[in-house]
Scaffold this motif. Structure first.
Motif, PDB file in Angstrom:
ATOM      1  N   LEU A 310      18.870 -25.867  -5.837  1.00  0.00           N
ATOM      2  CA  LEU A 310      19.740 -24.964  -5.101  1.00  0.00           C
ATOM      3  C   LEU A 310      18.891 -23.842  -4.528  1.00  0.00           C
ATOM      4  CD1 LEU A 310      22.815 -24.722  -4.574  1.00  0.00           C
ATOM      5  CD2 LEU A 310      22.950 -23.240  -6.576  1.00  0.00           C
ATOM      6  N   GLY A 311      19.045 -23.581  -3.232  1.00  0.00           N
ATOM      7  CA  GLY A 311      18.285 -22.505  -2.608  1.00  0.00           C
ATOM      8  C   GLY A 311      18.192 -22.705  -1.117  1.00  0.00           C
ATOM      9  N   SER A 312      17.079 -22.305  -0.518  1.00  0.00           N
ATOM     10  CA  SER A 312      16.916 -22.394   0.929  1.00  0.00           C
ATOM     11  C   SER A 312      16.856 -23.840   1.409  1.00  0.00           C
ATOM     12  CB  SER A 312      15.649 -21.647   1.362  1.00  0.00           C
ATOM     13  OG  SER A 312      15.729 -20.286   1.003  1.00  0.00           O
ATOM     14  N   ASP A 313      16.267 -24.735   0.621  1.00  0.00           N
ATOM     15  CA  ASP A 313      16.162 -26.136   1.022  1.00  0.00           C
ATOM     16  C   ASP A 313      17.482 -26.880   0.883  1.00  0.00           C
ATOM     17  OD1 ASP A 313      13.340 -26.200   1.652  1.00  0.00           O
ATOM     18  OD2 ASP A 313      12.970 -26.035  -0.506  1.00  0.00           O
ATOM     19  N   GLN A 314      18.307 -26.448  -0.049  1.00  0.00           N
ATOM     20  CA  GLN A 314      19.597 -27.104  -0.283  1.00  0.00           C
ATOM     21  C   GLN A 314      20.625 -26.041  -0.670  1.00  0.00           C
ATOM     22  OE1 GLN A 314      20.484 -31.336  -1.875  1.00  0.00           O
ATOM     23  NE2 GLN A 314      20.035 -30.095  -3.667  1.00  0.00           N
ATOM     24  N   THR A 315      21.495 -25.690   0.277  1.00  0.00           N
ATOM     25  CA  THR A 315      22.484 -24.644   0.046  1.00  0.00           C
ATOM     26  C   THR A 315      23.582 -25.133  -0.889  1.00  0.00           C
ATOM     27  OG1 THR A 315      23.880 -25.329   1.906  1.00  0.00           O
ATOM     28  CG2 THR A 315      22.061 -23.796   2.384  1.00  0.00           C
ATOM     29  N   VAL A 316      24.422 -24.208  -1.307  1.00  0.00           N
ATOM     30  CA  VAL A 316      25.525 -24.589  -2.189  1.00  0.00           C
ATOM     31  C   VAL A 316      26.449 -25.593  -1.505  1.00  0.00           C
ATOM     32  CG1 VAL A 316      25.477 -22.502  -3.584  1.00  0.00           C
ATOM     33  CG2 VAL A 316      26.864 -22.551  -1.513  1.00  0.00           C
ATOM     34  N   ASP A 317      26.636 -25.449  -0.201  1.00  0.00           N
ATOM     35  CA  ASP A 317      27.533 -26.361   0.499  1.00  0.00           C
ATOM     36  C   ASP A 317      26.886 -27.718   0.742  1.00  0.00           C
ATOM     37  OD1 ASP A 317      30.120 -24.840   1.194  1.00  0.00           O
ATOM     38  OD2 ASP A 317      28.539 -23.419   1.687  1.00  0.00           O
ATOM     39  N   ALA A 318      25.567 -27.728   0.967  1.00  0.00           N
ATOM     40  CA  ALA A 318      24.876 -29.012   1.112  1.00  0.00           C
ATOM     41  C   ALA A 318      24.929 -29.798  -0.196  1.00  0.00           C
ATOM     42  CB  ALA A 318      23.426 -28.779   1.540  1.00  0.00           C
TER      43      ALA A 318
END
Length: 345
Positions: A310-318
Motif C-alpha cells: 500500500l502506498g504510491s505504487d498501489q493506492t487504497v483504491d487500486a
C-alpha cells in the motif's frame, strides 16, 4: 520486527484537507470515525486541527469521547448516531453534539440535556438515518427554537456525478430546509466534487482526506510495508499455500510475508494482487491466510527484506479493486498488529 509497518503521512492528510477546503467557500470539517478510517483518530485529529479544522464528525458517542480526550475542549465533535439511550452522561460530560435522527432522540435530548447543543439529521432519500419529511415538519419549529447547531443530510450516490439521485436528494433537502437560519450540510467528499450548489454552509469530507476516491487528486496517506520472514526455492510443479491454490510453472523463489486477513489483507486478494519492491511489481501467489501471504520474487534482482502493498505504487483504491471492494474497507480493516509510524503533522 515480524509485524508490518503502517506509515501514516500526516502532512499529506493535511494537504488533502486543504485541497478540499479550497474547492468551497464554506467551512470544511472532517470525518474521523472508525478510528480515523483505521489510521488513528487521535493523531489524525490533531493533525487536522492544526491544519484548521474546527468541527469533527464521528459515528458513535464512544468515538467522540476518545477524540475529545485527544483534542481537548476547543473543537466541536458531532455524533452521527445521535443521542442514543445510555449516552446522556457521555454527551454532556464530553461536550459532544449529537445529530438526532428520530423524534424519540430529539425528545430524549431536550428532556435530558435541555441547554446542550445538538444537530438534526434528515432523510432525503437514502433511507438509512434521519427524520423523514413528515416527521421533520412536525418537530422543526420546536427543534430550531432550541440550541440546534446544524441540519444535515447525506448523499447516497455522490461518487457517481451523473446519478439522478444526487439531484433528487438536493431538491428534497431544499424542500425540507429552505428558509431556516440554522447552518446546513449535505456534502461529504463526493458532494464537494459535485459543485457549489451542494456545499451549503459546511462540508464534511471523510475518505478523500485519507487518499481515497472519489477524490482522484488526493495524495496517498497510508503506506503499508510487510517484512519477509522466509524465502524458499520452489521447483516447477510444486504448490504453495492452502488448497494447493498456486502451482509453480518454473523454478521459483517464494517469499513468505507477515500479514494476512487478520491484519486487513482481505482473503479476496488471493492470487490477484501485487506487492512492490522499488517500484517493481511482485505477484501475490496462493491464498491469503490469517497471518501470512506469499509472493513470487523470482524476477527481483535481489532477495527483499520488505515488500510494499500500500502506498504510491498501489493506492487504497487500486488494492481495493483487486479485492472487489472499495478503499474504505481496505483502510478501516487495517489491523492492530501493525507497528504504526507517523510522519509530519
Amino acid at each position: 520486527m515480524s509485524t508490518g509497518f503502517l506509515s501514516v503521512d500526516l502532512d499529506a492528510l493535511a494537504t488533502n484537507w486543504r485541497a478540499l477546503d479550497a474547492m468551497t467557500d464554506v467551512e470544511t470539517c472532517a470525518v474521523v470515525k472508525a478510528d480515523g478510517y483505521g489510521l488513528g483518530a487521535g493523531k489524525v485529529g490533531r493533525a487536522l486541527a492544526k491544519a484548521g479544522v474546527k468541527r469533527f464528525f464521528v459515528a458513535v458517542a464512544e468515538e467522540g469521547a476518545e477524540l475529545r480526550q485527544a483534542l481537548g475542549p476547543n473543537v466541536e465533535i458531532c455524533v452521527f448516531a445521535g443521542h442514543m439511550r445510555g449516552d446522556t452522561d457521555m454527551i454532556g460530560d464530553m461536550m459532544l453534539t449529537p445529530m438526532v435522527n428520530t423524534v424519540g432522540q430529539l425528545t430524549r435530548h431536550l428532556e435530558a440535556l435541555p441547554e446542550h447543543p445538538f444537530g438534526v439529521q434528515l432523510d432525503t432519500g437514502m433511507n438509512r438515518l434521519g427524520l423523514e419529511i413528515g416527521e421533520w415538519a412536525s418537530v422543526a419549529e420546536i427543534a430550531l427554537a432550541q440550541n440546534c447547531r446544524l441540519v444535515m443530510s447525506h448523499l447516497a450516490c455522490a461518487g457517481d456525478p451523473d446519478h439522478p439521485m444526487n439531484r433528487q436528494q438536493l431538491d428534497q433537502f431544499h424542500l425540507m430546509t429552505d428558509g431556516i437560519s440554522v447552518p446546513r450540510s449535505l456534502a461529504a467528499t463526493g458532494g464537494i466534487l459535485l459543485g457549489p450548489e451542494y456545499h451549503f454552509d459546511l462540508t464534511r469530507p471523510g475518505v478523500g482526506l485519507y487518499g481515497g476516491m472519489p477524490f482522484a487528486d488526493a495524495q496517498p496517506v497510508a503506506y503499508l510495508d510487510l517484512p519477509v520472514i522466509q524465502v524458499r526455492d520452489v521447483e516447477e510443479g510444486e504448490t504453495v499455500g492452502y488448497a494447493n491454490a498456486w502451482t509453480a510453472k518454473r523454478p521459483s523463489k517464494i517469499a513468505t510475508l507477515s500479514g494476512g486477513y487478520a491484519d486487513g489483507l482481505l482473503r479476496a486478494l488471493s492470487g490477484g494482487a501485487n506487492l512492490y519492491h522499488g517500484g517493481q511489481a511482485v505477484p501475490l501467489v496462493g491464498r491469503v491466510s490469517m497471518d501470512l501471504i506469499t509472493a513470487d520474487v523470482t524476477d527481483l534482482p535481489e532477495l527483499p527484506g520488505v515488500l510494499s502493498i500500500l502506498g504510491s505504487d498501489q493506492t487504497v483504491d487500486a488494492l481495493a479493486a483487486r479485492a472487489g471492494t472499495i478503499g474504505y474497507e481496505i483502510l478501516t480493516s487495517l489491523g492492530p498488529r501493525y507497528a504504526r509510524r507517523y510522519a509530519g503533522g
